[in-house]
Design a protein around this motif. Sequence first.
Motif, PDB file in Angstrom:
ATOM      1  N   ASN A   1      45.711  87.032  51.881  1.00 23.70           N
ATOM      2  CA  ASN A   1      45.075  86.695  53.149  1.00 23.70           C
ATOM      3  C   ASN A   1      43.727  87.399  53.211  1.00 23.70           C
ATOM      4  O   ASN A   1      43.361  88.123  52.295  1.00 23.70           O
ATOM      5  CB  ASN A   1      45.981  87.107  54.316  1.00 23.70           C
ATOM      6  N   THR A   2      43.012  87.182  54.284  1.00 28.95           N
ATOM      7  CA  THR A   2      41.737  87.890  54.465  1.00 28.95           C
ATOM      8  C   THR A   2      41.858  88.873  55.617  1.00 28.95           C
ATOM      9  O   THR A   2      42.550  88.613  56.605  1.00 28.95           O
ATOM     10  CB  THR A   2      40.579  86.908  54.741  1.00 28.95           C
ATOM     11  N   HIS A   3      41.195  89.994  55.456  1.00 26.80           N
ATOM     12  CA  HIS A   3      41.200  91.031  56.490  1.00 26.80           C
ATOM     13  C   HIS A   3      40.481  90.482  57.723  1.00 26.80           C
ATOM     14  O   HIS A   3      39.387  89.930  57.607  1.00 26.80           O
ATOM     15  CB  HIS A   3      40.494  92.288  55.966  1.00 26.80           C
ATOM     16  N   PRO A   4      41.058  90.609  58.921  1.00 23.79           N
ATOM     17  CA  PRO A   4      40.459  90.012  60.116  1.00 23.79           C
ATOM     18  C   PRO A   4      39.063  90.547  60.455  1.00 23.79           C
ATOM     19  O   PRO A   4      38.250  89.826  61.020  1.00 23.79           O
ATOM     20  CB  PRO A   4      41.458  90.336  61.233  1.00 23.79           C
ATOM     21  N   ASP A   5      38.767  91.791  60.104  1.00 29.30           N
ATOM     22  CA  ASP A   5      37.467  92.363  60.438  1.00 29.30           C
ATOM     23  C   ASP A   5      36.436  92.176  59.333  1.00 29.30           C
ATOM     24  O   ASP A   5      35.292  91.811  59.594  1.00 29.30           O
ATOM     25  CB  ASP A   5      37.602  93.867  60.744  1.00 29.30           C
ATOM     26  N   THR A   6      36.847  92.398  58.092  1.00 31.20           N
ATOM     27  CA  THR A   6      35.887  92.368  56.981  1.00 31.20           C
ATOM     28  C   THR A   6      35.853  91.041  56.236  1.00 31.20           C
ATOM     29  O   THR A   6      34.886  90.742  55.545  1.00 31.20           O
ATOM     30  CB  THR A   6      36.217  93.470  55.948  1.00 31.20           C
TER      31      THR A   6
ATOM     32  N   ALA B   1      37.586  90.462  53.732  1.00 29.28           N
ATOM     33  CA  ALA B   1      37.924  90.767  52.339  1.00 29.28           C
ATOM     34  C   ALA B   1      39.345  90.309  52.032  1.00 29.28           C
ATOM     35  O   ALA B   1      40.242  90.463  52.857  1.00 29.28           O
ATOM     36  CB  ALA B   1      37.799  92.266  52.080  1.00 29.28           C
ATOM     37  N   PRO B   2      39.559  89.729  50.843  1.00 28.34           N
ATOM     38  CA  PRO B   2      40.917  89.321  50.481  1.00 28.34           C
ATOM     39  C   PRO B   2      41.825  90.520  50.271  1.00 28.34           C
ATOM     40  O   PRO B   2      41.383  91.577  49.807  1.00 28.34           O
ATOM     41  CB  PRO B   2      40.733  88.538  49.188  1.00 28.34           C
ATOM     42  N   GLY B   3      43.088  90.361  50.634  1.00 22.92           N
ATOM     43  CA  GLY B   3      44.070  91.415  50.451  1.00 22.92           C
ATOM     44  C   GLY B   3      45.447  90.804  50.337  1.00 22.92           C
ATOM     45  O   GLY B   3      45.609  89.595  50.443  1.00 22.92           O
ATOM     46  N   GLY B   4      46.442  91.630  50.106  1.00 23.54           N
ATOM     47  CA  GLY B   4      47.810  91.156  49.995  1.00 23.54           C
ATOM     48  C   GLY B   4      48.393  91.428  48.618  1.00 23.54           C
ATOM     49  O   GLY B   4      47.760  92.057  47.760  1.00 23.54           O
TER      50      GLY B   4
ATOM     51  N   ASP C   1      46.763  93.092  45.258  1.00 23.86           N
ATOM     52  CA  ASP C   1      47.301  94.372  44.781  1.00 23.86           C
ATOM     53  C   ASP C   1      47.732  94.288  43.319  1.00 23.86           C
ATOM     54  O   ASP C   1      47.448  95.188  42.522  1.00 23.86           O
ATOM     55  CB  ASP C   1      48.485  94.818  45.640  1.00 23.86           C
TER      56      ASP C   1
END
Length: 143
Positions: free
Chosen positions: A26-31, A33-36, A40
């Motif tokens: 998903n993407t970080h709501p503020d930045t 940036a992809p994460g998850g 990882d």
Amino acid sequence: HELLDAFAPTGALRASINLGNPILANTHPDTGAPGGVSVDLATELARRLDVKLELVVFKSAGESVNAVAAEQADVGFFAIDPLRGEQIAFTGPYVVIEGAYLVRDDSPITRMEEVDRAGQRVVVGKGSAYDLYLTREIKHAEL
């Protein structure tokens, strides 16, 4: 050296990230940036290979798979499917996800068995593992 050539032929690990499945990425709501989990896993693989990580981000599984098949990315995180397996190789699973149906509160469907009936419409993401499976099953049933 063989391992690096296989996983990071450009000198960096290019990881295809599918944002179409929020369980995996998903993407970080503020930045933004992809994460998850997928990010990882890609980060750890790049660390172990001692190479830079380049994320190649897509909105759907189909696009993400195509990027690996076209060698625009080196690795990706996908559901195993025979059609996808014609173009890419799979490792063993790193996660098992159980699919489920979502129906409206007032739907007459109350059990999974009630979905698989003539005239019943099921909506899935185009190119998703669910799409590939159901399309294959429909073609098989028509034979």
